[in-house]
Motif scaffolding. Sequence first.
Motif, PDB file in Angstrom:
ATOM      1  N   GLY A 149     -72.581  36.147  20.902  1.00  0.00           N
ATOM      2  CA  GLY A 149     -72.529  36.814  22.186  1.00  0.00           C
ATOM      3  C   GLY A 149     -72.783  35.924  23.379  1.00  0.00           C
ATOM      4  N   ALA A 150     -73.414  34.756  23.162  1.00  0.00           N
ATOM      5  CA  ALA A 150     -73.747  33.872  24.276  1.00  0.00           C
ATOM      6  C   ALA A 150     -74.100  32.508  23.707  1.00  0.00           C
ATOM      7  N   GLN A 151     -74.203  31.522  24.572  1.00  0.00           N
ATOM      8  CA  GLN A 151     -74.590  30.186  24.135  1.00  0.00           C
ATOM      9  C   GLN A 151     -75.959  30.236  23.460  1.00  0.00           C
ATOM     10  N   GLY A 152     -76.066  29.635  22.285  1.00  0.00           N
ATOM     11  CA  GLY A 152     -77.312  29.633  21.524  1.00  0.00           C
ATOM     12  C   GLY A 152     -77.439  30.778  20.549  1.00  0.00           C
ATOM     13  N   HIS A 153     -76.550  31.769  20.627  1.00  0.00           N
ATOM     14  CA  HIS A 153     -76.673  32.941  19.762  1.00  0.00           C
ATOM     15  C   HIS A 153     -76.507  32.582  18.290  1.00  0.00           C
ATOM     16  N   ALA A 154     -75.483  31.753  17.979  1.00  0.00           N
ATOM     17  CA  ALA A 154     -75.240  31.390  16.578  1.00  0.00           C
ATOM     18  C   ALA A 154     -76.418  30.613  15.998  1.00  0.00           C
ATOM     19  N   GLN A 155     -77.006  29.721  16.795  1.00  0.00           N
ATOM     20  CA  GLN A 155     -78.145  28.946  16.308  1.00  0.00           C
ATOM     21  C   GLN A 155     -79.331  29.862  16.013  1.00  0.00           C
ATOM     22  N   THR A 156     -79.613  30.769  16.925  1.00  0.00           N
ATOM     23  CA  THR A 156     -80.730  31.698  16.724  1.00  0.00           C
ATOM     24  C   THR A 156     -80.484  32.587  15.514  1.00  0.00           C
ATOM     25  N   TYR A 157     -79.246  33.063  15.359  1.00  0.00           N
ATOM     26  CA  TYR A 157     -78.925  33.944  14.238  1.00  0.00           C
ATOM     27  C   TYR A 157     -79.213  33.251  12.908  1.00  0.00           C
ATOM     28  N   PHE A 158     -78.724  32.019  12.745  1.00  0.00           N
ATOM     29  CA  PHE A 158     -78.912  31.339  11.467  1.00  0.00           C
ATOM     30  C   PHE A 158     -80.351  30.870  11.283  1.00  0.00           C
ATOM     31  N   PHE A 159     -81.027  30.505  12.355  1.00  0.00           N
ATOM     32  CA  PHE A 159     -82.437  30.150  12.237  1.00  0.00           C
ATOM     33  C   PHE A 159     -83.239  31.343  11.708  1.00  0.00           C
ATOM     34  N   ASP A 160     -82.960  32.520  12.232  1.00  0.00           N
ATOM     35  CA  ASP A 160     -83.703  33.722  11.840  1.00  0.00           C
ATOM     36  C   ASP A 160     -83.280  34.267  10.488  1.00  0.00           C
ATOM     37  N   ASN A 161     -82.030  34.031  10.075  1.00  0.00           N
ATOM     38  CA  ASN A 161     -81.487  34.746   8.920  1.00  0.00           C
ATOM     39  C   ASN A 161     -81.087  33.880   7.737  1.00  0.00           C
ATOM     40  N   ILE A 162     -81.147  32.548   7.855  1.00  0.00           N
ATOM     41  CA  ILE A 162     -80.640  31.723   6.764  1.00  0.00           C
ATOM     42  C   ILE A 162     -81.430  31.933   5.474  1.00  0.00           C
ATOM     43  N   LYS A 163     -82.734  32.158   5.558  1.00  0.00           N
ATOM     44  CA  LYS A 163     -83.506  32.373   4.326  1.00  0.00           C
ATOM     45  C   LYS A 163     -83.101  33.662   3.611  1.00  0.00           C
ATOM     46  N   PRO A 164     -83.013  34.806   4.304  1.00  0.00           N
ATOM     47  CA  PRO A 164     -82.520  35.985   3.582  1.00  0.00           C
ATOM     48  C   PRO A 164     -81.064  35.869   3.140  1.00  0.00           C
ATOM     49  N   ILE A 165     -80.236  35.142   3.898  1.00  0.00           N
ATOM     50  CA  ILE A 165     -78.846  34.944   3.483  1.00  0.00           C
ATOM     51  C   ILE A 165     -78.800  34.183   2.157  1.00  0.00           C
ATOM     52  N   ILE A 166     -79.579  33.104   2.062  1.00  0.00           N
ATOM     53  CA  ILE A 166     -79.596  32.318   0.826  1.00  0.00           C
ATOM     54  C   ILE A 166     -80.180  33.136  -0.316  1.00  0.00           C
TER      55      ILE A 166
END
Length: 384
Positions: A49-66
């Motif tokens: 949705g905005a600059q930095g959104h993708a980084q924040t999303y994966f920082f917050d969610n990469i552990k549950p994704i894995i």
Amino acid sequence: MGILTTDKFPLLVVLNPFSGKKQSREVWETILQPALHRAGKPFKVIESGAQGHAQTYFFDNIKPIITDLVQSISVANKPVSDSASGPSVVLPSSATLEVMVVGGDGTVHEIVNGILHGVKGTEFVSEAFRPTVKFSIIPTGTGNAISTSLGVTSVQDALDRYLAGKEIPMRIMTVSTKASGNHWEPRLYTVVVNSFGLHCATVYDSEEFRHLGNERFRQAAMKNIENLKQYEGKLVFYGPVQSYNRSSHSLAPSNNSSGDDLTASTETLSGPFTYLLITKQASLEPGFTPTPLANTADEWMDVLAVQNVGQAEILQMFGATSNGQHIQQEQVEYFKTKVVELETPTQGRLCVDGEFMTIEPGPDGRVRFEVAKDLNTQIFGVFA
């Protein structure tokens, strides 16, 4: 159990509707989504949705994704135990997460940094378990450096390469500064280019021309060339170094090259610099190939240094970049290295994949660039 994937786990599609000329959503709806349906590829769309959104999303969610990925593989490959307690689950030693980026290099940069900072210091990457992340990069950004460097010619070409399934390593560079105790602390991870001088100033000023798409870089470059500056600093190389020999048209080991000892200073290149790049990609956009010997998958960084030249010389250099002939010019120094540090006498600005950071003056403010050696960092591949 070795590296496994599962058809039950979705491809993660990161859609950046603001990249390039803002055609990502149309490309997704008209080309990519129908093709993935036809191929039977399940997917989940994450819209940036905005600059930095993708980084924040994966920082917050990469552990549950894995965690979800591992569980999907473990259930799909569950052997039956001889014990009365029923089936037992065998966990994989690795798993592959596929990420399709419908956007540009900046979105890839955000995802890589989000993932690596998100798993840092956790049990999710270890000798017992090491995930891999494979990128399919659909070139809808402004520069599309990674795609261009890999010879991807179109959206359809990128899609075909993903469906074919052939991938190569996408090597990561670390950008570090000195922390307490005088040790190096990674600040950012970079996949495309680090720049100082004219290129950095051009990217910084290009934001005011973003509505022009790729043309924004040319407009910003001309603005800076009209007021051309020289940037004081020096580069210190460590370990093995190759330098380009204009007479033989080839790379040769430096006379002071120190084998694989990355702690030994090999040589120093003093400025002032007009234009300085430290990169993993050959091209930064179609028709602009400043580091023609660079390779996305190898263990080297390419350094292009143009020292203390005027307007005419820099324009001549730019005119020769489409076919890589500029590295024959006397004003251009070209190296391959694994570790290099940049020091400036006054506070300066560094561009890291379009993100900006400050260089503090003097030896304590040095910034260190290196191709990451840690296997827990080098977990990325790209469909090519």
